[in-house]
Scaffold this motif. Sequence first.
Motif, PDB file in Angstrom:
ATOM      1  N   LYS A   1       0.821  -1.216   0.000  1.00 18.92           N
ATOM      2  CA  LYS A   1       0.000   0.000   0.000  1.00 18.92           C
ATOM      3  C   LYS A   1       0.854   1.266   0.000  1.00 18.92           C
ATOM      4  CE  LYS A   1      -4.012  -2.121   2.216  1.00 18.92           C
ATOM      5  NZ  LYS A   1      -4.938  -2.087   3.385  1.00 18.92           N
ATOM      6  N   LYS A   2       1.984   1.201   0.664  1.00 19.39           N
ATOM      7  CA  LYS A   2       2.878   2.355   0.679  1.00 19.39           C
ATOM      8  C   LYS A   2       4.276   1.879   0.318  1.00 19.39           C
ATOM      9  CE  LYS A   2       4.106   6.440   3.342  1.00 19.39           C
ATOM     10  NZ  LYS A   2       4.013   7.135   4.647  1.00 19.39           N
ATOM     11  N   PRO A   3       4.566   1.759  -0.971  1.00 14.05           N
ATOM     12  CA  PRO A   3       5.864   1.204  -1.392  1.00 14.05           C
ATOM     13  C   PRO A   3       7.016   2.101  -0.975  1.00 14.05           C
ATOM     14  CG  PRO A   3       4.715   2.172  -3.259  1.00 14.05           C
ATOM     15  CD  PRO A   3       3.749   2.191  -2.111  1.00 14.05           C
ATOM     16  N   THR A   4       8.132   1.475  -0.674  1.00 14.71           N
ATOM     17  CA  THR A   4       9.338   2.233  -0.350  1.00 14.71           C
ATOM     18  C   THR A   4       9.916   2.841  -1.627  1.00 14.71           C
ATOM     19  OG1 THR A   4      10.804   0.346  -0.672  1.00 14.71           O
ATOM     20  CG2 THR A   4       9.827   0.635   1.535  1.00 14.71           C
ATOM     21  N   LEU A   5      10.830   3.760  -1.441  1.00 19.30           N
ATOM     22  CA  LEU A   5      11.489   4.361  -2.595  1.00 19.30           C
ATOM     23  C   LEU A   5      12.282   3.306  -3.361  1.00 19.30           C
ATOM     24  CD1 LEU A   5      11.983   6.877  -4.213  1.00 19.30           C
ATOM     25  CD2 LEU A   5      13.707   7.594  -2.558  1.00 19.30           C
ATOM     26  N   SER A   6      12.850   2.361  -2.631  1.00 21.28           N
ATOM     27  CA  SER A   6      13.575   1.264  -3.274  1.00 21.28           C
ATOM     28  C   SER A   6      12.635   0.450  -4.161  1.00 21.28           C
ATOM     29  CB  SER A   6      14.220   0.365  -2.217  1.00 21.28           C
ATOM     30  OG  SER A   6      14.767  -0.799  -2.806  1.00 21.28           O
ATOM     31  N   THR A   7      11.446   0.135  -3.633  1.00 24.82           N
ATOM     32  CA  THR A   7      10.457  -0.636  -4.403  1.00 24.82           C
ATOM     33  C   THR A   7      10.039   0.120  -5.652  1.00 24.82           C
ATOM     34  OG1 THR A   7       9.637  -1.714  -2.396  1.00 24.82           O
ATOM     35  CG2 THR A   7       8.182  -1.723  -4.323  1.00 24.82           C
ATOM     36  N   LEU A   8       9.782   1.409  -5.495  1.00 28.55           N
ATOM     37  CA  LEU A   8       9.388   2.223  -6.647  1.00 28.55           C
ATOM     38  C   LEU A   8      10.480   2.213  -7.719  1.00 28.55           C
ATOM     39  CD1 LEU A   8       7.767   5.299  -4.836  1.00 28.55           C
ATOM     40  CD2 LEU A   8       6.582   3.691  -6.351  1.00 28.55           C
ATOM     41  N   CYS A   9      11.727   2.306  -7.281  1.00 34.50           N
ATOM     42  CA  CYS A   9      12.839   2.313  -8.238  1.00 34.50           C
ATOM     43  C   CYS A   9      12.939   0.982  -8.970  1.00 34.50           C
ATOM     44  CB  CYS A   9      14.152   2.625  -7.523  1.00 34.50           C
ATOM     45  SG  CYS A   9      14.312   4.343  -6.982  1.00 34.50           S
ATOM     46  N   HIS A  10      12.781  -0.135  -8.240  1.00 36.03           N
ATOM     47  CA  HIS A  10      12.830  -1.443  -8.895  1.00 36.03           C
ATOM     48  C   HIS A  10      11.658  -1.609  -9.854  1.00 36.03           C
ATOM     49  CE1 HIS A  10      16.272  -3.438  -7.028  1.00 36.03           C
ATOM     50  NE2 HIS A  10      15.942  -2.828  -5.893  1.00 36.03           N
ATOM     51  N   ASN A  11      10.475  -1.154  -9.452  1.00 36.46           N
ATOM     52  CA  ASN A  11       9.317  -1.219 -10.345  1.00 36.46           C
ATOM     53  C   ASN A  11       9.548  -0.383 -11.602  1.00 36.46           C
ATOM     54  OD1 ASN A  11       7.787  -2.938  -8.749  1.00 36.46           O
ATOM     55  ND2 ASN A  11       6.768  -1.273  -7.651  1.00 36.46           N
ATOM     56  N   LEU A  12      10.168   0.783 -11.406  1.00 36.91           N
ATOM     57  CA  LEU A  12      10.426   1.662 -12.538  1.00 36.91           C
ATOM     58  C   LEU A  12      11.375   0.996 -13.533  1.00 36.91           C
ATOM     59  CD1 LEU A  12      10.249   4.365 -13.999  1.00 36.91           C
ATOM     60  CD2 LEU A  12      11.991   5.270 -12.444  1.00 36.91           C
ATOM     61  N   CYS A  13      12.381   0.274 -13.019  1.00 40.18           N
ATOM     62  CA  CYS A  13      13.354  -0.381 -13.898  1.00 40.18           C
ATOM     63  C   CYS A  13      12.745  -1.545 -14.675  1.00 40.18           C
ATOM     64  CB  CYS A  13      14.542  -0.880 -13.081  1.00 40.18           C
ATOM     65  SG  CYS A  13      15.815   0.377 -12.868  1.00 40.18           S
ATOM     66  N   THR A  14      11.644  -2.125 -14.173  1.00 39.56           N
ATOM     67  CA  THR A  14      11.048  -3.286 -14.836  1.00 39.56           C
ATOM     68  C   THR A  14       9.785  -2.938 -15.608  1.00 39.56           C
ATOM     69  OG1 THR A  14       9.860  -3.842 -12.782  1.00 39.56           O
ATOM     70  CG2 THR A  14      11.993  -4.906 -13.150  1.00 39.56           C
ATOM     71  N   SER A  15       9.275  -1.707 -15.487  1.00 39.47           N
ATOM     72  CA  SER A  15       8.047  -1.323 -16.196  1.00 39.47           C
ATOM     73  C   SER A  15       8.308  -1.233 -17.686  1.00 39.47           C
ATOM     74  CB  SER A  15       7.529   0.016 -15.672  1.00 39.47           C
ATOM     75  OG  SER A  15       8.396   1.059 -16.038  1.00 39.47           O
ATOM     76  N   LYS A  16       7.273  -1.517 -18.472  1.00 43.80           N
ATOM     77  CA  LYS A  16       7.421  -1.550 -19.921  1.00 43.80           C
ATOM     78  C   LYS A  16       6.758  -0.360 -20.602  1.00 43.80           C
ATOM     79  CE  LYS A  16       9.411  -5.639 -19.755  1.00 43.80           C
ATOM     80  NZ  LYS A  16      10.840  -5.798 -20.054  1.00 43.80           N
ATOM     81  N   GLY A  17       5.523  -0.058 -20.223  1.00 41.42           N
ATOM     82  CA  GLY A  17       4.762   0.965 -20.922  1.00 41.42           C
ATOM     83  C   GLY A  17       5.254   2.374 -20.635  1.00 41.42           C
ATOM     84  N   GLU A  18       5.101   3.263 -21.612  1.00 42.26           N
ATOM     85  CA  GLU A  18       5.573   4.635 -21.463  1.00 42.26           C
ATOM     86  C   GLU A  18       4.775   5.390 -20.410  1.00 42.26           C
ATOM     87  OE1 GLU A  18       6.576   8.527 -24.259  1.00 42.26           O
ATOM     88  OE2 GLU A  18       5.415   6.859 -25.068  1.00 42.26           O
ATOM     89  N   ALA A  19       3.447   5.249 -20.447  1.00 40.27           N
ATOM     90  CA  ALA A  19       2.611   5.982 -19.496  1.00 40.27           C
ATOM     91  C   ALA A  19       2.864   5.508 -18.069  1.00 40.27           C
ATOM     92  CB  ALA A  19       1.134   5.815 -19.866  1.00 40.27           C
ATOM     93  N   MET A  20       2.898   4.185 -17.883  1.00 41.39           N
ATOM     94  CA  MET A  20       3.137   3.645 -16.547  1.00 41.39           C
ATOM     95  C   MET A  20       4.539   4.032 -16.062  1.00 41.39           C
ATOM     96  SD  MET A  20       3.040  -0.315 -15.236  1.00 41.39           S
ATOM     97  CE  MET A  20       1.428  -0.589 -15.962  1.00 41.39           C
ATOM     98  N   GLY A  21       5.526   3.941 -16.952  1.00 40.74           N
ATOM     99  CA  GLY A  21       6.894   4.290 -16.566  1.00 40.74           C
ATOM    100  C   GLY A  21       7.014   5.750 -16.171  1.00 40.74           C
ATOM    101  N   THR A  22       6.355   6.628 -16.918  1.00 42.57           N
ATOM    102  CA  THR A  22       6.415   8.049 -16.607  1.00 42.57           C
ATOM    103  C   THR A  22       5.741   8.347 -15.271  1.00 42.57           C
ATOM    104  OG1 THR A  22       6.347   8.531 -18.978  1.00 42.57           O
ATOM    105  CG2 THR A  22       5.908  10.365 -17.487  1.00 42.57           C
ATOM    106  N   ALA A  23       4.609   7.674 -15.012  1.00 38.59           N
ATOM    107  CA  ALA A  23       3.919   7.859 -13.734  1.00 38.59           C
ATOM    108  C   ALA A  23       4.774   7.367 -12.573  1.00 38.59           C
ATOM    109  CB  ALA A  23       2.583   7.129 -13.758  1.00 38.59           C
TER     110      ALA A  23
END
Length: 439
Positions: free
Chosen positions: A27-49
């Motif tokens: 529910k409240k991801p850490t900054l580390s989690t957000l960074c890992h998610n960002l590195c694995t995201s594929k779509g442009e809109a999701m990645g930008t968000a």
Amino acid sequence: MKKFSQWVSSIAEAGREFLPLINRQDKKPTLSTLCHNLCTSKGEAMGTALAHEVVKNYLHLDNEGRIAFFHMLHNEFGADPKQILDCAEAFKNTPSRDTYRALYHAVESPRQRLFSRINMAPQGTATLIDLRRQLLPYLSEFPELTGIDYDLKNLMISWFNRGFLTLEQICWSTPAHILEKLIAYEAVHEMKGWGDLRRRLADDRRCFAFFHPALEDEPLIFVQVALVKGIAGNVQELLAEPNAEAIATFDNNDFDTAIFYSISNCQEGLKGISFGNFLIKQVVLELRNEFPQLKQFATLSPIPGFTKWLRKERADENSILIDSKAQQQLQLMDETEWANNQSSCEILQPLLTRLCAHYLHDAKSGKKPLDAVARFHLGNGAQIAHLNWMGDNSANGLKQSAGLLVNYEYQLNKVEMNHENYVNDDKVTVSAEIQKLLK
């Protein structure tokens, strides 16, 4: 047409609806989690968000949180040494396109991918520049973080190459919020307010700055130019308000020289990324187009390391530049008001001028000049042309260079040759006047 930042913001907004799906187990991801998610995201809109969320979270960190974040980048997003060695061994044994590609990706740290994706966010570029600014002071205490700076700097060299920069003339009609930044960023000769700025944007002055599309209304570097007759040698006279007669009789054709008297980098986070060489050359072209009568292009530059070098030279009993007589004369500088004492100045002027010529020509950091300003202009193809006694008699001018200023001259027909000689053979080009001082 929407501005670049508005366009990026619209993509980020479109991607925010996907964030609950990414973070449904946290529910409240850490900054580390957000960074890992960002590195694995594929779509442009999701990645930008996601990039936008990373930026927001980073901007809320306190000093302790930033240090922890930097160490997280080091520990979790660094290149894997074992993977690099395995890929290098595979390439050694079977040099092919596939093994080369594998080695290339192994050497590239995941941090570079993360930074590239953070750059997708609204204000992402500005955040990364600020991140580097905040990182630099910690490198001496935490040398293991140097790899983060290396990755950031390499990416920024690509993002801020000359092809992306726009040159703009700054004048009194430039928006006030940009003019205010020029006052704040001036690093050579302090501007004390709007009056000083108005003088530097007068009819006999020019100011140019580089901008980048990802940093709207934020100058990267700016140069101030005085249009004068002959080579200027005193900065106080150059910055002084002209008298009423001079203003009334000013003629756009009554000068033959452009003096570059101040160059200021505006973004500390872009330290070590050179814009000045492109800026000077582009400004010379602009000035020649506007004023075909210009014959000379030179600087009126500080010599920031001279007195520091001089103190070491005075303390060196084996100095080949300072004999016992010179040592005795230099003791005059130990007096508080030596610069206001005419007899002291008469004794010190020839000695300090000679020593300063040797400092600029002979004092080295490796094979290049010790003085940073000298390295910059000589690397651009200028020559050391003239030393100006009491060219800057301000407190700072006396403190850093005993009041001396130097003219670096850009002789347009020799700039490329001087540049090649400096880069390839470490040759410092000097005028005949400086040669005499060196003998």
